[in-house]
Scaffold this active site. Sequence first.
Site, PDB file in Angstrom:
ATOM      1  N   THR A 124       0.838  -0.832  -0.053  1.00  0.00           N
ATOM      2  CA  THR A 124       0.010  -0.106   0.065  1.00  0.00           C
ATOM      3  C   THR A 124       0.745   1.244   0.053  1.00  0.00           C
ATOM      4  OG1 THR A 124      -1.591   1.258   1.456  1.00  0.00           O
ATOM      5  CG2 THR A 124      -0.150  -0.370   2.511  1.00  0.00           C
ATOM      6  N   ASP A 125       0.393   2.519  -0.553  1.00  0.00           N
ATOM      7  CA  ASP A 125       0.910   3.690  -0.301  1.00  0.00           C
ATOM      8  C   ASP A 125       1.176   4.157   0.976  1.00  0.00           C
ATOM      9  OD1 ASP A 125      -1.682   4.360   0.106  1.00  0.00           O
ATOM     10  OD2 ASP A 125      -1.747   5.972  -1.625  1.00  0.00           O
ATOM     11  N   GLU A 126       0.463   3.645   1.908  1.00  0.00           N
ATOM     12  CA  GLU A 126       0.496   3.874   3.348  1.00  0.00           C
ATOM     13  C   GLU A 126       1.784   3.717   3.984  1.00  0.00           C
ATOM     14  OE1 GLU A 126      -2.876   3.477   5.838  1.00  0.00           O
ATOM     15  OE2 GLU A 126      -4.306   3.197   3.892  1.00  0.00           O
ATOM     16  N   TYR A 148      -1.125  -0.394  11.180  1.00  0.00           N
ATOM     17  CA  TYR A 148      -1.433  -1.016   9.961  1.00  0.00           C
ATOM     18  C   TYR A 148      -0.288  -0.929   9.018  1.00  0.00           C
ATOM     19  CZ  TYR A 148      -3.005  -1.658   5.194  1.00  0.00           C
ATOM     20  OH  TYR A 148      -3.185  -1.930   3.854  1.00  0.00           O
ATOM     21  N   LYS A 152       2.633  -3.571   7.190  1.00  0.00           N
ATOM     22  CA  LYS A 152       2.700  -3.694   5.898  1.00  0.00           C
ATOM     23  C   LYS A 152       4.065  -3.236   5.538  1.00  0.00           C
ATOM     24  CE  LYS A 152       0.078  -4.541   3.133  1.00  0.00           C
ATOM     25  NZ  LYS A 152      -0.383  -5.941   2.393  1.00  0.00           N
TER      26      LYS A 152
HETATM   27  P1  NAD Z   1      -9.621  -7.240   2.777  1.00  0.00           P
HETATM   28  O1  NAD Z   1      -9.504  -6.976   4.471  1.00  0.00           O
HETATM   29  O2  NAD Z   1     -10.820  -7.043   2.266  1.00  0.00           O
HETATM   30  O3  NAD Z   1      -9.329  -8.682   2.745  1.00  0.00           O
HETATM   31  C1  NAD Z   1      -8.311  -9.151   3.434  1.00  0.00           C
HETATM   32  C2  NAD Z   1      -8.208 -10.969   3.045  1.00  0.00           C
HETATM   33  O4  NAD Z   1      -7.214 -11.509   3.673  1.00  0.00           O
HETATM   34  C3  NAD Z   1      -9.616 -11.605   3.663  1.00  0.00           C
HETATM   35  O5  NAD Z   1     -10.063 -12.421   2.721  1.00  0.00           O
HETATM   36  C4  NAD Z   1      -9.068 -12.208   4.953  1.00  0.00           C
HETATM   37  O6  NAD Z   1     -10.079 -13.352   5.211  1.00  0.00           O
HETATM   38  C5  NAD Z   1      -7.899 -12.609   4.399  1.00  0.00           C
HETATM   39  N1  NAD Z   1      -6.769 -13.092   5.852  1.00  0.00           N
HETATM   40  C6  NAD Z   1      -6.395 -12.159   6.727  1.00  0.00           C
HETATM   41  N2  NAD Z   1      -5.798 -12.621   7.591  1.00  0.00           N
HETATM   42  C7  NAD Z   1      -5.381 -13.875   7.053  1.00  0.00           C
HETATM   43  C8  NAD Z   1      -4.387 -15.071   7.298  1.00  0.00           C
HETATM   44  N3  NAD Z   1      -3.797 -14.857   8.607  1.00  0.00           N
HETATM   45  N4  NAD Z   1      -4.171 -15.859   6.666  1.00  0.00           N
HETATM   46  C9  NAD Z   1      -4.913 -16.036   5.366  1.00  0.00           C
HETATM   47  N5  NAD Z   1      -5.949 -15.178   4.890  1.00  0.00           N
HETATM   48  C10 NAD Z   1      -6.144 -13.926   5.782  1.00  0.00           C
HETATM   49  O7  NAD Z   1      -8.463  -6.380   2.282  1.00  0.00           O
HETATM   50  P2  NAD Z   1      -8.420  -5.941   0.860  1.00  0.00           P
HETATM   51  O8  NAD Z   1      -8.895  -4.459   1.020  1.00  0.00           O
HETATM   52  O9  NAD Z   1      -8.753  -6.606  -0.309  1.00  0.00           O
HETATM   53  O10 NAD Z   1      -6.699  -5.741   0.724  1.00  0.00           O
HETATM   54  C11 NAD Z   1      -5.918  -6.858  -0.077  1.00  0.00           C
HETATM   55  C12 NAD Z   1      -4.542  -6.210   0.269  1.00  0.00           C
HETATM   56  O11 NAD Z   1      -4.270  -5.153  -0.655  1.00  0.00           O
HETATM   57  C13 NAD Z   1      -3.792  -6.230   1.447  1.00  0.00           C
HETATM   58  O12 NAD Z   1      -2.559  -6.760   1.706  1.00  0.00           O
HETATM   59  C14 NAD Z   1      -3.806  -4.663   1.752  1.00  0.00           C
HETATM   60  O13 NAD Z   1      -2.818  -4.223   2.395  1.00  0.00           O
HETATM   61  C15 NAD Z   1      -3.814  -4.183   0.136  1.00  0.00           C
HETATM   62  N6  NAD Z   1      -4.258  -2.826  -0.200  1.00  0.00           N
HETATM   63  C16 NAD Z   1      -5.418  -2.580  -0.034  1.00  0.00           C
HETATM   64  C17 NAD Z   1      -5.978  -1.275  -0.520  1.00  0.00           C
HETATM   65  C18 NAD Z   1      -7.315  -0.840  -0.365  1.00  0.00           C
HETATM   66  O14 NAD Z   1      -7.630   0.260  -0.225  1.00  0.00           O
HETATM   67  N7  NAD Z   1      -8.374  -1.453   0.243  1.00  0.00           N
HETATM   68  C19 NAD Z   1      -5.092  -0.274  -1.084  1.00  0.00           C
HETATM   69  C20 NAD Z   1      -3.614  -0.636  -1.323  1.00  0.00           C
HETATM   70  C21 NAD Z   1      -3.119  -1.962  -0.851  1.00  0.00           C
END
Ligand code: NAD
Length: 323
Positions: A124-126, A148, A152
């Site tokens: 993430t950009d964060e 968080y 990351k």
């Molecule tokens: P989300 O919270 O919707 O989904 C996370 C998934 O990971 C869920 O299906 C959960 O069950 C699974 N999970 C959690 N802990 C786990 C574990 N210990 N073992 C196996 N599975 C596990 O998240 P998201 O928004 O889809 O984000 C996905 C990725 O993208 C993350 O790594 C996040 O940091 C990154 N990201 C998200 C955003 C955003 O805007 N949402 C932006 C940039 C990057």
Amino acid sequence: MRLLVTGGAGFIGSHYVRTALTTAADVTELVVLDRFTYAGNPENLAPVAADPRLRVVRADVADPAAVDPLVAAADVVVHFAAETHVDRSIEGAAGFVRTNVVGTQVLLDAALRHGVGKFVNVSTDEVYGSLETGSWTEDHPLEPNSPYSASKASADLLVRAYGRTHGLPVCTTRCSNNYGPYQFPEKVVPLFVTSLLDGGTVPLYGEGANVRDWLHVDDHCRGIDLVVRGGRPGEVYNIGGGTELTNRQLTERLLAAVGADWSRVRHVPDRPGHDLRYSVDTTKIRTELGYAPVHDLDAGLAETVEWYRTHEHWWRPLLATRP
Ligand code: NAD
């Protein structure tokens, strides 16, 4: 290509899985490894559940015994699994360290043991912190401010180290804020939309001055796929849309989309350590891999609101588990 997708039942991971299975003919097997926390939902994979190439395994990325055989059978690992909600990380960081840091290390060890062809770490950009002007390039120092983003950033550093020390073919992507269908209704867009559709009010942090770059989840997954296929080992790629909004501007758009006004907004005290602005420079992925987002922000937000309006059966049962 045999893909292992961790966190493939979450918001972005499931979009990646649905897209890969419906558009990528060279995907011969796709295994989803997901712990199904509150954020993981089998419904997110329902549109592709009948695809014979898909196998869904309920497991924890921090469990070496569960991870090992799944990594052994993969050509490429795309690592989405994470605890992702900043507010939850402020209440307690332990689960974030366990999943985001230890889980990533467990996956990297397995990837090394079995010599996977590529390991793509979705970040993430964060991790860069907060900035008032300009945009971060990939070589900017990591200055995370929330538990968080610190977890990351820690994962990103481990990924870098396995590339440098062991020669593991790793890439990291760092994307801006995503919006789109199937996002758990604790994050700002689905939280606001579902609350407004439900006749309620929405909580705006402080004056709503925080700035975020918003990208449709489909454009994020397009960028990840380019990195899966063409990203150079050891490299980091920013992904973003260049479409910045203050939280106040975002709220205005969402209110308009549901036909509501500012009387539905309540101002709440700002989040501690709240980053003011994120902005990524996406020159590298654009020039090296030909990346370009295709979704217009206003049209994408309108479609997203419409999706939540027509998918109440998806979000209504989730309301009980959000904070
Ligand atoms: P989300 O919270 O919707 O989904 C996370 C998934 O990971 C869920 O299906 C959960 O069950 C699974 N999970 C959690 N802990 C786990 C574990 N210990 N073992 C196996 N599975 C596990 O998240 P998201 O928004 O889809 O984000 C996905 C990725 O993208 C993350 O790594 C996040 O940091 C990154 N990201 C998200 C955003 C955003 O805007 N949402 C932006 C940039 C990057």
